[in-house]
Structures are given as C-alpha cells and as structure tokens.
Design an enzyme around this catalytic site. Structure first.
Site, short mmCIF file in Angstrom:
data_model
loop_
_atom_site.label_atom_id
_atom_site.label_comp_id
_atom_site.label_asym_id
_atom_site.label_seq_id
_atom_site.Cartn_x
_atom_site.Cartn_y
_atom_site.Cartn_z
N ARG A 123 44.91 27.09 135.63
CA ARG A 123 44.37 27.26 136.99
C ARG A 123 45.50 27.61 137.98
O ARG A 123 45.69 28.76 138.33
CB ARG A 123 43.61 25.98 137.40
CG ARG A 123 42.73 26.15 138.63
CD ARG A 123 43.45 26.08 139.96
NE ARG A 123 44.20 24.83 140.15
CZ ARG A 123 45.01 24.62 141.18
NH1 ARG A 123 45.18 25.54 142.10
NH2 ARG A 123 45.69 23.49 141.28
N HIS A 157 51.81 16.22 142.55
CA HIS A 157 51.66 17.64 142.18
C HIS A 157 52.81 18.40 142.85
O HIS A 157 52.71 18.78 144.01
CB HIS A 157 50.29 18.11 142.68
CG HIS A 157 49.96 19.54 142.42
ND1 HIS A 157 49.05 19.95 141.47
CD2 HIS A 157 50.39 20.69 143.03
CE1 HIS A 157 48.93 21.27 141.50
NE2 HIS A 157 49.74 21.74 142.43
N CYS A 217 50.44 29.37 144.94
CA CYS A 217 49.18 29.55 145.65
C CYS A 217 49.24 30.84 146.45
O CYS A 217 50.13 31.02 147.28
CB CYS A 217 48.93 28.36 146.59
SG CYS A 217 47.44 28.58 147.57
N ASN A 235 54.80 25.73 139.55
CA ASN A 235 54.70 24.28 139.46
C ASN A 235 55.86 23.73 138.64
O ASN A 235 56.51 24.45 137.89
CB ASN A 235 53.41 23.91 138.72
CG ASN A 235 52.16 24.19 139.53
OD1 ASN A 235 51.76 25.33 139.67
ND2 ASN A 235 51.57 23.15 140.07
P1 HMG Z 1 34.28 31.80 153.35
O1 HMG Z 1 34.51 33.26 153.39
O2 HMG Z 1 34.42 31.01 154.62
O3 HMG Z 1 32.87 31.50 152.65
O4 HMG Z 1 35.29 31.22 152.26
P2 HMG Z 1 31.45 31.28 153.29
O5 HMG Z 1 31.07 29.87 153.09
O6 HMG Z 1 31.42 31.82 154.70
O7 HMG Z 1 30.54 32.22 152.38
C1 HMG Z 1 30.69 33.65 152.40
C2 HMG Z 1 30.09 34.26 151.14
O8 HMG Z 1 30.86 33.83 150.01
C3 HMG Z 1 28.65 33.85 150.87
O9 HMG Z 1 28.03 34.97 150.25
C4 HMG Z 1 28.80 32.77 149.84
O10 HMG Z 1 27.68 32.65 148.98
C5 HMG Z 1 30.00 33.23 149.05
P3 HMG Z 1 26.98 35.86 151.07
O11 HMG Z 1 25.90 34.91 151.50
O12 HMG Z 1 27.77 36.38 152.23
O13 HMG Z 1 26.59 36.89 150.05
N1 HMG Z 1 30.71 32.09 148.45
C6 HMG Z 1 30.98 31.92 147.15
N2 HMG Z 1 30.76 32.68 146.06
C7 HMG Z 1 31.17 32.19 144.87
N3 HMG Z 1 31.76 30.99 144.72
C8 HMG Z 1 32.00 30.21 145.78
C9 HMG Z 1 31.60 30.68 147.04
N4 HMG Z 1 31.70 30.15 148.28
C10 HMG Z 1 31.15 31.02 149.13
N5 HMG Z 1 32.58 29.01 145.62
C11 HMG Z 1 35.92 29.52 150.64
C12 HMG Z 1 35.39 29.81 152.04
C13 HMG Z 1 36.26 28.06 150.56
C14 HMG Z 1 34.81 29.87 149.64
C15 HMG Z 1 37.15 30.42 150.37
O14 HMG Z 1 38.07 30.19 151.40
C16 HMG Z 1 37.82 30.14 149.04
O15 HMG Z 1 37.26 30.44 147.98
N6 HMG Z 1 39.05 29.54 149.05
C17 HMG Z 1 39.73 29.15 147.85
C18 HMG Z 1 41.20 29.52 147.93
C19 HMG Z 1 41.91 29.03 146.68
O16 HMG Z 1 41.35 28.97 145.60
N7 HMG Z 1 43.21 28.67 146.83
C20 HMG Z 1 44.00 28.20 145.73
C21 HMG Z 1 43.65 26.81 145.28
S1 HMG Z 1 44.38 25.52 146.29
C22 HMG Z 1 45.98 25.31 145.61
O17 HMG Z 1 46.42 26.11 144.83
C23 HMG Z 1 46.75 24.06 145.98
C24 HMG Z 1 46.77 23.01 144.85
O18 HMG Z 1 47.36 23.54 143.68
C25 HMG Z 1 47.56 21.77 145.30
C26 HMG Z 1 48.93 22.11 145.89
O19 HMG Z 1 49.72 22.83 145.25
O20 HMG Z 1 49.18 21.60 146.99
C27 HMG Z 1 45.34 22.54 144.51
MG MG Z 2 49.49 23.76 143.35
#
Ligand code: HMG
Ligand code: MG
Length: 297
Positions: A14, A206, A239, A248
């Site tokens: 992931r 993490h 990220c 990581n």
């Molecule tokens: P948004 O654009 O605000 O979404 O994104 P929305 O709620 O306004 O929805 C817009 C459209 O997207 C809608 O479709 C939803 O159905 C669709 P429409 O009605 O317009 O056709 N949609 C989705 N489709 C599929 N799967 C979904 C989904 N959600 C909405 N889940 C959102 C908001 C949270 C979805 C977006 O910002 C996002 O996906 N962010 C994720 C970013 C990410 O993955 N970052 C990396 C992980 S975090 C990390 O790495 C840190 C960590 O490792 C810890 C550390 O290191 O500190 C964990």
């Molecule tokens: Mg991370």
C-alpha cells in the site's frame, strides 16, 4: 526495557507502492503479497479503497483482493477514507480497515480534500458502520511530528486528533511521521501526550526514513512500550500528497535491528530480502534499504 515480541504491520503493498508512477500489474502485487506472507509477515496492508483518480496505482484494489489467495493467520487490512470506500471494501470481502486522519489542517485539505472538522464527519459513519459489520478498524494519524507546510506539530494537537478518532470506536492507532522529520526526543513527547488518553497497547508507530531517523525513533517507541511497528519491505514508499515524503522504514532494516536485540518478529530475513530484491527488479531500480543492499546488492 524492550518487548519480547514485536508485530510488524507491513505496508509495502500500500504505502510502498502508492507513490510509484508506473502502475504495477495485479499479478505482481499478488505475488508480492504472497512472498511477504511466505517470509513470515502476518499483517499485510494490501491496498486502498480511495478515489482511483487520487491514487491511480491502487485503482485495482478490488482486483488485487480477488486474485490473492489469503494465507491462514494473515490479515489484509486496507485503507478506507469514506463510505464509498467502505462499500467497495465490504464488497471485496475485507475484514479489517484503516481510516487515515491528519493532525494538521493543511494536510487534511491536501490529502482528503477536507478541513480537520470535515475529516471527522467523513470518518465517523465509516467507523460506525464498519464496527457494526464486525470489522477491525485502525486509525492512522498523519503529520504527527512535522508537516511540510506547517512545520513542527504540537504533540497536544496530535493527541487531540488521535483521541477524537479513537473515540469513534477504532481499536488501534498508528502515529505517522509522514515526511520523516521526527527525532527521538520528539517521538517520546508525542507518545507521552497521546498515551494520556490512548493505552500504549493500542499504539503503533509509522516512520518514514527521509532523514535516516526511523530506526532511532522506533527504538525510542519500543522503549516506551510500543509493540506494533509499521514498515515497508525494501523501504519503498511515500505519500503523493505530502511534499518531500520518501520511503518508509524498511522492514529488513527493522528486522535486522530486532534480530540483533533478540526481539522476535517471526520474519525470515533472507526470504524477505529476496522478495525486495525481486521487487526492485520489477520496479527497475535498487532498493533504498541498507540491509537489502548489504545482503543482496
Ligand atoms: P473528493 O474529491 O472530496 O470526493 O475526495 P467526494 O466525496 O467529493 O466525491 C467525488 C466523487 O468521487 C464522487 O463521484 C464519489 O462517488 C467518488 P461522483 O458522484 O462525482 O461520480 N468517490 C470515490 N470513488 C471511489 N472510491 C472512493 C471514493 N470516494 C469518493 N473511496 C477523497 C475525497 C477522500 C475520496 C480523496 O481525497 C481521496 O481519495 N484521498 C486519498 C488520498 C490518499 O490515498 N493518500 C495516501 C494515503 S495516506 C498516507 O499515505 C499516510 C499514511 O501512510 C500514514 C503516514 O505516513 O503518515 C497512512
Ligand atoms: Mg505512510
């Protein structure tokens, strides 16, 4: 004092892959997960049910889960940001999810398109429904030490966000050093603040290794009573929404240290290093892990 055993929460499939520009084929991801299980890892964060446009590399989440043969005794948690993601995860048969909040306003906006308050509103129904379905729910908090836009983060702010997410019903907490700027004294300060309201047994760390501090930080956390450590095979990771985030803590580097300390992990280091060497040929560049390079370089 150190724990006799540490649980490694392997995030290679992931966090490790989410920043890769070229999409890794489903069968390579599935082989990666199978090899990680074969090396003795028992918690494999498999993928994310996030918006496919936000993280194209993991748009194949459902295909990966459908293609993998789950190994007995191995759990395959996935990231879920919202109810749409939960629906997709449940349809794929997932039993363990992780929500991922931000400790800072800026990163909440960048990573989730939400304010801090809006992130709670997004996660709350996810945790409620997932818990009702009998799923285990981990809460990540990102930017627990430093934020590329806001600078050093106040431990009290981290504790407030962590407490709020845990009060929704999450049973595990992972404190993320998303950009790898933490140092051991600051790690201790955040753990002290967070454990005023969250039991240390629920806390994982993490660390990203951007500044080479991940092992020192991990040792500090272990001495403070932490027994779950997140890491990524071969040190892959980063990220896409956090400026300057690199890989990581490498699982091999972690296992090398823990083996030396006599702390059990159940991981076969030789098999794991073989897996990361294989993955680095798939990705077309050497592993950033010092231990992988020393053993297989
Ligand atoms: P948004 O654009 O605000 O979404 O994104 P929305 O709620 O306004 O929805 C817009 C459209 O997207 C809608 O479709 C939803 O159905 C669709 P429409 O009605 O317009 O056709 N949609 C989705 N489709 C599929 N799967 C979904 C989904 N959600 C909405 N889940 C959102 C908001 C949270 C979805 C977006 O910002 C996002 O996906 N962010 C994720 C970013 C990410 O993955 N970052 C990396 C992980 S975090 C990390 O790495 C840190 C960590 O490792 C810890 C550390 O290191 O500190 C964990
Ligand atoms: Mg991370």
């Amino acid at each position: 004092d150190l724990p006799s055993r540490v649980t490694i929460w392997e995030v290679g499939a992931r966090d490790g892959l989410q920043n890769e520009q070229t999409v890794v084929p489903v069968d390579v991801k599935v082989e990666f997960l199978a090899r990680l299980a074969d090396a003795g890892l028992t918690t494999l964060e498999a993928t994310s049910f996030v918006h496919p446009k936000w993280v194209p590399q993991l748009a194949d989440a459902a295909d990966v889960l459908a293609a993998l043969s789950p190994v007995d005794g191995v759990r395959y948690p996935v990231l879920v940001p919202n109810e749409k993601g939960l629906d997709r995860a449940l349809a794929a048969g997932v039993r363990h999810i992780a929500i991922f909040g931000s400790a800072t306003e800026t990163f909440a906006k960048r990573n989730l398109n939400r304010s801090l308050d809006e992130q709670y509103a997004m996660f709350e129904p996810v945790v409620t429904r997932a818990t009702a379905e009998g799923l285990a729910v981990r809460a990540y908090v990102s930017m627990c030490w430093g934020d590329p836009w806001e600078g050093p983060v106040d431990p009290a702010q981290v504790a407030a966000v962590a407490t709020r997410l845990m009060s929704m019903g999450c049973t595990e907490l992972s404190l993320g050093d998303t950009i790898g700027t933490a140092t051991p004294g600051h790690v201790q300060a955040v753990l002290t603040a967070v454990t005023r309201s969250v039991p240390i047994s629920a806390v994982a760390v993490h660390f990203h290794d951007t500044y080479g501090q991940a092992l020192a930080n991990t040792l500090t956390a272990l001495r403070a009573g932490v027994t779950t450590v997140d890491s990524s095979a071969g040190g892959l990771g980063g990220c896409p929404y956090a400026e300057s985030a690199t890989g990581n803590l490498a699982t091999e580097d972690l296992v090398w240290m823990l083996d030396g300390l006599g702390v059990r992990t159940g991981v076969d280091l030789a098999r794991l290093a073989d897996t990361s060497a294989w993955m680095s040929t798939q990705l077309g560049r050497p592993s950033p892990s010092r231990v992988v390079r020393a053993l297989r370089g």
